[in-house]
Write a protein that holds these residues in place. Structure first.
Motif, PDB file in Angstrom:
ATOM      1  N   ASN A 177       0.779  -1.100   0.097  1.00 18.73           N
ATOM      2  CA  ASN A 177      -0.019   0.018  -0.008  1.00 18.73           C
ATOM      3  C   ASN A 177       0.835   1.297   0.109  1.00 18.73           C
ATOM      4  OD1 ASN A 177       1.114  -0.212   2.452  1.00 18.73           O
ATOM      5  ND2 ASN A 177      -0.901  -0.751   3.471  1.00 18.73           N
ATOM      6  N   PHE A 178       2.107   1.049  -0.468  1.00 22.78           N
ATOM      7  CA  PHE A 178       2.951   2.386  -0.599  1.00 22.78           C
ATOM      8  C   PHE A 178       3.979   2.058  -1.820  1.00 22.78           C
ATOM      9  CE2 PHE A 178       5.258  -0.696   2.082  1.00 22.78           C
ATOM     10  CZ  PHE A 178       6.658  -0.491   1.633  1.00 22.78           C
ATOM     11  N   ALA A 179       4.461   3.333  -1.917  1.00 26.51           N
ATOM     12  CA  ALA A 179       5.500   3.390  -2.879  1.00 26.51           C
ATOM     13  C   ALA A 179       6.557   4.372  -2.537  1.00 26.51           C
ATOM     14  CB  ALA A 179       5.186   3.562  -4.306  1.00 26.51           C
TER      15      ALA A 179
ATOM     16  N   VAL B  16       0.193   4.574  -1.253  1.00 29.54           N
ATOM     17  CA  VAL B  16       0.863   6.167  -0.778  1.00 29.54           C
ATOM     18  C   VAL B  16       2.119   6.410  -1.146  1.00 29.54           C
ATOM     19  CG1 VAL B  16       1.356   7.261   1.521  1.00 29.54           C
ATOM     20  CG2 VAL B  16      -0.793   5.861   1.268  1.00 29.54           C
ATOM     21  N   VAL B  17       2.185   7.292  -1.940  1.00 28.19           N
ATOM     22  CA  VAL B  17       3.676   7.809  -2.504  1.00 28.19           C
ATOM     23  C   VAL B  17       4.471   8.455  -1.523  1.00 28.19           C
ATOM     24  CG1 VAL B  17       4.938   8.639  -4.589  1.00 28.19           C
ATOM     25  CG2 VAL B  17       2.604   7.613  -4.611  1.00 28.19           C
TER      26      VAL B  17
ATOM     27  N   GLN C  46       9.819   8.724   7.545  1.00 27.50           N
ATOM     28  CA  GLN C  46      10.045   7.216   8.212  1.00 27.50           C
ATOM     29  C   GLN C  46       8.632   7.073   9.029  1.00 27.50           C
ATOM     30  OE1 GLN C  46      13.267   7.962  10.918  1.00 27.50           O
ATOM     31  NE2 GLN C  46      14.769   7.522   9.500  1.00 27.50           N
ATOM     32  N   GLY C  47       7.819   8.046   9.264  1.00 28.42           N
ATOM     33  CA  GLY C  47       6.569   7.784  10.012  1.00 28.42           C
ATOM     34  C   GLY C  47       5.667   7.106   9.275  1.00 28.42           C
ATOM     35  N   VAL C  48       5.567   7.410   7.587  1.00 30.35           N
ATOM     36  CA  VAL C  48       4.776   6.983   6.925  1.00 30.35           C
ATOM     37  C   VAL C  48       4.958   5.440   6.366  1.00 30.35           C
ATOM     38  CG1 VAL C  48       3.866   7.254   4.600  1.00 30.35           C
ATOM     39  CG2 VAL C  48       4.075   9.345   5.648  1.00 30.35           C
ATOM     40  N   LEU C  49       6.133   5.379   6.445  1.00 29.80           N
ATOM     41  CA  LEU C  49       6.761   3.909   6.200  1.00 29.80           C
ATOM     42  C   LEU C  49       6.285   2.961   7.417  1.00 29.80           C
ATOM     43  CD1 LEU C  49       9.738   4.120   4.054  1.00 29.80           C
ATOM     44  CD2 LEU C  49       7.695   3.528   3.261  1.00 29.80           C
TER      45      LEU C  49
ATOM     46  N   ARG D 255      -1.362   7.108   5.882  1.00 25.76           N
ATOM     47  CA  ARG D 255      -0.820   6.298   6.892  1.00 25.76           C
ATOM     48  C   ARG D 255      -1.014   4.558   6.383  1.00 25.76           C
ATOM     49  NH1 ARG D 255       1.360   7.640  11.551  1.00 25.76           N
ATOM     50  NH2 ARG D 255       1.566   9.913  11.598  1.00 25.76           N
ATOM     51  N   GLY D 256      -1.462   4.448   4.971  1.00 31.00           N
ATOM     52  CA  GLY D 256      -1.244   3.215   4.206  1.00 31.00           C
ATOM     53  C   GLY D 256      -2.493   2.471   4.197  1.00 31.00           C
TER      54      GLY D 256
END
Length: 802
Positions: free
Chosen positions: A265-267, A293-294, A335-338, A444-445
């Motif tokens: 759910n992220f890139a 989420v990019v 970092q928080g998003v990942l 947040r994914g």
């Protein structure tokens, strides 16, 4: 298993170091002179495939027949090759600008082996199964993902490498053992001899795959030939998304996976190296269309390998593997998003491999996907994993919301009571604030589904589906009267009217409080509610029709045994999933004891649930649902009202004072004091197989005794922090009226809460809770908070706190 002391090794035959001799023509078809661009005619790959069982069940994807399996993005098994021959490779240095000059005076072999061993151990420690292969002594064998890839349809692909030393990495012994151990019996797609024509396509270095969506992202370069990639895409059933790149010197980036990583759910993406604006927009649109989420990174961060990362499965959730340099290059927000998108981050220092090899952690890992069985026509449906909610705090992965629309315009002073709102609403502001809320969830994914999109998708299946949809919600008689052609799916929410306030079918004003008409419970079930007010019962009908007719929910288990029972009232705001064996149900203004009992009977019979706690609270609008005064913010940690459970007499005293004040002001408004003194909050714990429930006079004590609550935080601050309990409760009631306690946990220790409730958000932050503040003054007028506005469909099974 966790804590493997010995690495899992492929059972390779002793002393076998055989280069692959493919069962293909000695030289493939060669492109016309002048280069490999613009091929007018392409050869078929069928002659280059070693056919095997498993290819008989097919489906058509992008016009190509491919095995009918559902690819997963993540695997728990990987292959890594020991770097016994590692050194700086002069052949690859020609176009790999990430490589630095080697210091001839330093023997790097032991240093490199230490770095490699540290990565293997770190992956094993989080439950990734690492299959270790002994090397042949080649300089770049530590990067095995370039020469082969495995796929869930049972096939292995072998790729053409650009330089001779890397072409020698291809090994038949590895291929044969992977086929045997992972059931890869559908054939080998061998592209390796295309190297003889001067072209290359270096595996998942050149191709960054979004496997479930069958998208392959590729930066064009000397190691990523467009024509070979098109042949690969046709054979494998993928759609290519290609783009050009330029580094600081204007030269191409050698591999796609150093500038882009795609997770579930992220890139992680460096757009700075994509010079063409149209290609940048195409790339972003493709990623976002699949719910990613990019996370944008700078050129400098990319040069430190911030994009060269890989999401994997571990024993307790998902893992993001990358180098310490890459992770350290990211800022706190990135970092928080990942961290919100995965359960664990594994960052290991591999500076020598990065400096001399020009690749990082992702390059060192080859994913191993076992073959998945194809689905034959008419085969029984397998249990869906779309729905999985085993807690209130697991990381949010899939959620349904409704962005308020024209139905809001029906709220005016004369319709406030039947609409169950207290004030008229500004639709423009309401939509904007709700859209911001959805963006917070995506950031947040989480994948966010909108009710309107689901309805539109059902209608787009044809008139038969559209007819069934309207029949389910409004009845066939009304549809026949109005005519299907005169109905649009928006009418199901906005209502069907002939003019202002002249409605044949009422608007669903409260639908944006998605928590109540349905809810998820352990075991992969969705339960259709029976709301207290008739107008909200239409919402449950609508959601039930969506579950029946939308393809995504076709295999989801739905329980509708409460929906039509006239003795039952139950709403999702009163249902809290503690863990896969425990559910709490509030007995409130909107949920009666019959509803709670019938739900408990169902849970005990059909789900893993073994305990159901009935939580009795006052039947008042201020506490309409359990989640208006009690929500989880982390595993075992709740946010609740001060003294509500321990000293209800404080509330009785404030009710008495309010009644006196109201009388002095000439008002007939009165609070029920007896409810606090004669029937204070309490809990009854039902246990599967036991006829008599446990009864706790003090509900919070009971929840702690049952191991459900370990720590309580309170609206407006800790108990004892105000001069008197009465003063604390008076302030707390004001913030609670604006849903201070109705926070929504999107991952352990991370919640969304209204910004206005400042004392409460400060208290949460002081106790280590990450609060995403929502500016929602217009949303608050509807008397519902962040939890009220969500219907979580899937959360991560990992419940570990931060």
């Amino acid at each position: 298993p966790r804590g493997l002391g010995r690495r899992a090794r492929l059972a390779l035959p002793a002393a076998v170091r055989t280069q692959l001799v493919a069962a293909t023509p000695a030289r493939p078809w060669s492109p016309a002179l002048g280069g490999t661009r613009g091929i007018a005619k392409r050869p078929t790959l069928r002659s280059q495939i070693q056919d095997g069982p498993g290819a008989s069940l097919v489906e058509t994807v992008n016009g190509r027949a491919v095995p009918a399996v559902v690819d997963e993005q993540l695997t728990q098994s990987v292959l890594m090759v020991e770097p016994t021959g590692f050194c700086s490779n002069e052949e690859t240095k020609q176009d790999n600008k990430f490589m630095a000059e080697a210091d001839a005076s330093v023997d790097v072999k032991q240093v490199v082996m230490d770095e490699w061993n540290a990565l293997v151990k770190a992956l094993q420690d989080v439950g990734v199964q690492v299959h270790v292969v002994e090397a042949q002594g080649l300089p770049d064998e530590v990067f095995p993902n370039n020469w082969f890839s495995t796929h869930a349809d049972g096939r292995v692909v072998i790729y053409p490498m650009k330089v001779p030393s890397r072409a020698r990495e291809v090994r038949q012994d590895i291929i044969e053992n992977l086929k045997a151990q992972f059931g890869l019996s559908a054939g080998v797609v061998d592209l390796s001899q295309w190297r003889e024509s001067g072209v290359a396509l270096e595996g998942t270095g050149s191709l960054v795959l979004d496997r479930p969506n069958r998208l392959a992202y590729m930066a064009l370069s000397k190691r990523a030939d467009m024509n070979v990639a098109e042949l690969w895409a046709q054979e494998m059933g993928y759609q290519l998304v290609t783009f050009g790149t330029a580094d600081r010197s204007g030269e191409e980036i050698y591999h796609t996976n150093v500038l882009l990583s795609v997770g579930v759910n992220f890139a992680v993406l460096c757009l700075d190296v994509v010079p063409e604006e149209a290609e940048r927009q195409k790339l972003l649109a493709s990623l976002r269309s699949t719910g990613k989420v990019v996370v944008p990174v700078s050129l400098e961060q990319m040069e430190n390998f911030a994009c060269n990362c890989l999401q994997l499965k571990g024993l307790s959730g998902t893992v993001l593997a990358m180098s310490a340099a890459g992770w350290g290059a990211l800022n706190f927000a990135q970092q928080g998003v990942l961290e919100s998108c995965v359960d664990h981050v594994v960052s290991v220092p591999v500076p020598t491999i990065e400096r001399l090899g020009g690749g990082s952690v992702r390059c060192m890992i080859a994913e191993l996907f076992p073959a998945q069985a194809a689905t034959a026509p008419g085969a029984p449906a397998v249990e869906s994993d779309v729905c999985c909610v085993d807690s209130e705090t697991g990381r949010l992965e899939l959620v349904v919301v409704h962005e308020p629309g024209l139905e809001v315009d029906a709220v005016m002073p004369w319709t406030l009571e039947p609409m169950k709102v207290d004030e008229c609403l500004n639709r423009i502001e309401l939509k904007a604030q709700h859209r911001t809320f959805s963006q917070h969830l995506r950031a947040r994914g989480a994948e966010v589904l909108h009710v309107r999109d689901l309805l539109t998708a059902i209608s787009a299946q044809g008139d038969e589906s559209k007819r069934r949809l309207f029949d389910e919600v409004w009845g066939a008689e009304f549809v026949d009267k109005v005519g299907l052609a005169n109905l649009h799916v928006d009418h199901l929410v906005t209502g069907y009217s002939r003019g202002p306030l002249d409605f044949d079918k009422p608007p669903l004003m409260n639908l944006f409080f998605m928590r109540d008409p349905c809810f998820s419970v352990p075991g992969g079930w969705i339960v259709v509610s029976r709301p207290f007010y008739p107008v909200r019962q239409l919402e449950s009908k609508l959601l039930k029709a969506i579950f029946e007719l939308h393809p995504m929910f076709r295999d989801v288990k739905v329980f509708d045994g409460l929906h039509m029972d006239p003795d039952v009232f139950i709403e999702g705001g009163d249902v809290l999933v503690v863990d896969h064996e425990t559910v709490l149900v509030g007995i409130s203004q909107r949920t009666n004891e019959a509803g709670a009992q019938k739900l408990a009977d169902f849970l005990f019979q059909h789900t893993p649930v073994k305990r159901v706690g009935k939580v009795f609270i006052p039947k008042s609008r201020a506490f309409m649902h359990l989640d208006t005064l009690f929500t989880f913010v982390d595993k075992g940690v709740v946010l609740t009202m001060p003294y509500f459970w321990s000293k209800p007499s404080v509330y009785a005293e404030l009710a008495r004072r309010a009644n006196v004040l109201n009388e002095k002001m000439g008002s007939h408004e009165r609070q029920d004091i007896d409810e606090w003194t004669q029937a204070p909050p309490r809990i009854e714990m039902l246990t599967k197989g036991e006829a008599v429930p446990k009864k706790y006079k003090h509900a919070m004590s009971g929840l702690m005794a049952e191991g459900i609550v370990e720590k309580a935080l309170f609206v407006c601050g800790p108990e004892g922090s105000w001069p008197t309990p009465e003063e604390h409760v008076a302030k707390a009631l004001t913030e609670q009226w604006n849903d201070a306690a109705n926070v929504f946990c999107i991952s352990p220790g991370t919640v969304v809460a209204y910004k206005w409730c400042r004392r409460t958000t400060t208290h949460l932050q002081d106790n280590g809770i990450d609060v995403i503040e929502l500016d929602g003054v217009e949303l608050m007028k509807g008397r519902g908070g962040a939890r009220c506005m969500t219907f979580p469909v899937r959360r991560s099974v990992s419940l570990e706190s931060r």
